[in-house]
Design a protein around this motif. Sequence first.
Motif, short mmCIF file in Angstrom:
data_model
loop_
_atom_site.label_atom_id
_atom_site.label_comp_id
_atom_site.label_asym_id
_atom_site.label_seq_id
_atom_site.Cartn_x
_atom_site.Cartn_y
_atom_site.Cartn_z
N TRP A 198 59.97 18.20 -2.48
CA TRP A 198 59.73 18.82 -3.79
C TRP A 198 59.34 17.78 -4.83
O TRP A 198 58.45 18.00 -5.64
N LEU B 278 54.56 23.21 -3.96
CA LEU B 278 55.59 23.05 -5.00
C LEU B 278 56.42 24.32 -5.14
O LEU B 278 57.66 24.26 -5.20
N ASP C 137 58.60 24.86 -1.99
CA ASP C 137 59.76 23.98 -1.98
C ASP C 137 60.79 24.41 -3.03
O ASP C 137 62.00 24.31 -2.80
N SER C 138 60.30 24.87 -4.18
CA SER C 138 61.22 25.36 -5.21
C SER C 138 62.00 26.57 -4.70
O SER C 138 63.22 26.69 -4.91
#
Length: 321
Positions: A131, A163, A166-167
Amino acid sequence: MAGHGGSKKVIYAALAGNLAIALTKFAAAFFTGSSAMLSEGVHSLVDTGNGGLLLYGMHRAARPADRTHPLGHGRELYFWSFIVALLVFALGAGVSLYEGVVHVMAPEPIANAKVNYIVLGLSFLFEGSSWLIALKEFRKEKGRLGWFKAVRLSKDPSVYTVLFEDSAALLGLVVAFAGILGAQLLSIPELDGVASIGIAFILGMTAIFLARESKGLLIGEPASPEVQKRVLAIVQADPAVQQANGVLTVHMGPEEIVAGLSIEFEDHLTAPEIEACVERLEARLKKEMPEITRLFVKPQTTGTWEKRRKVIEAASGEELA
């Protein structure tokens, strides 16, 4: 295609981390019987496949123009980004929701909960590292823009897709931890299934957001106002141009823009002189703005262009209304 070095680094980092994490989570789910951990394993496996699809899309998009695709293959990346969003929704959210509902209806106590905690901790560490790499790359691209505005205006979905995935993964790990801990401390095994349903909700919302952004790119989004102004400034500087009326642009890829120019040439010019002017403009734009990969020029009076512009603006206003 230029400008994808950073994107590939982000994807490779996510790909390696997600594969290792997925295998670890599946092993933990097998030994403990945790629904939330199984959902997390599916989530990481889907993310692994998505990284591969993004790399495949970038590879396909880099192919040169040919007879069947005269404007190039740049939109392959947008297509595969859309497929990634669908997979997050169908496989990630779908399987997590199914597992959650099953374990709420037929709850089973979690065995060896310590194994889950260790796996969740390691997963958070690995996911967090991936991340941070994606965040650093996205910050480079977004500049001073706000986060969501930068995503809406971005023409390269590879970085922000990783992104957001991964968040979602980090949020999912927090939910899984809360569900497993609650099920153990309160002796309510249904909470493990509830956590799985929560993970499904997180993945579903992420998938809807990514799909919406990919749809806009697939349909065709224009270049930024700054790029359009720069094109017009270059064209207006040519002595043979009386008025650079406007430019219509569309992104075929993150660094591939097709531009259609409306130009009113000086009245005294002959056809060969106009042709020479167009060649000069193509050469200068190619040198100063290599992202303009295709250029079409339409000799047109300013009045005709203004009528056309008003029609487009009126149509845009109706869509917003």
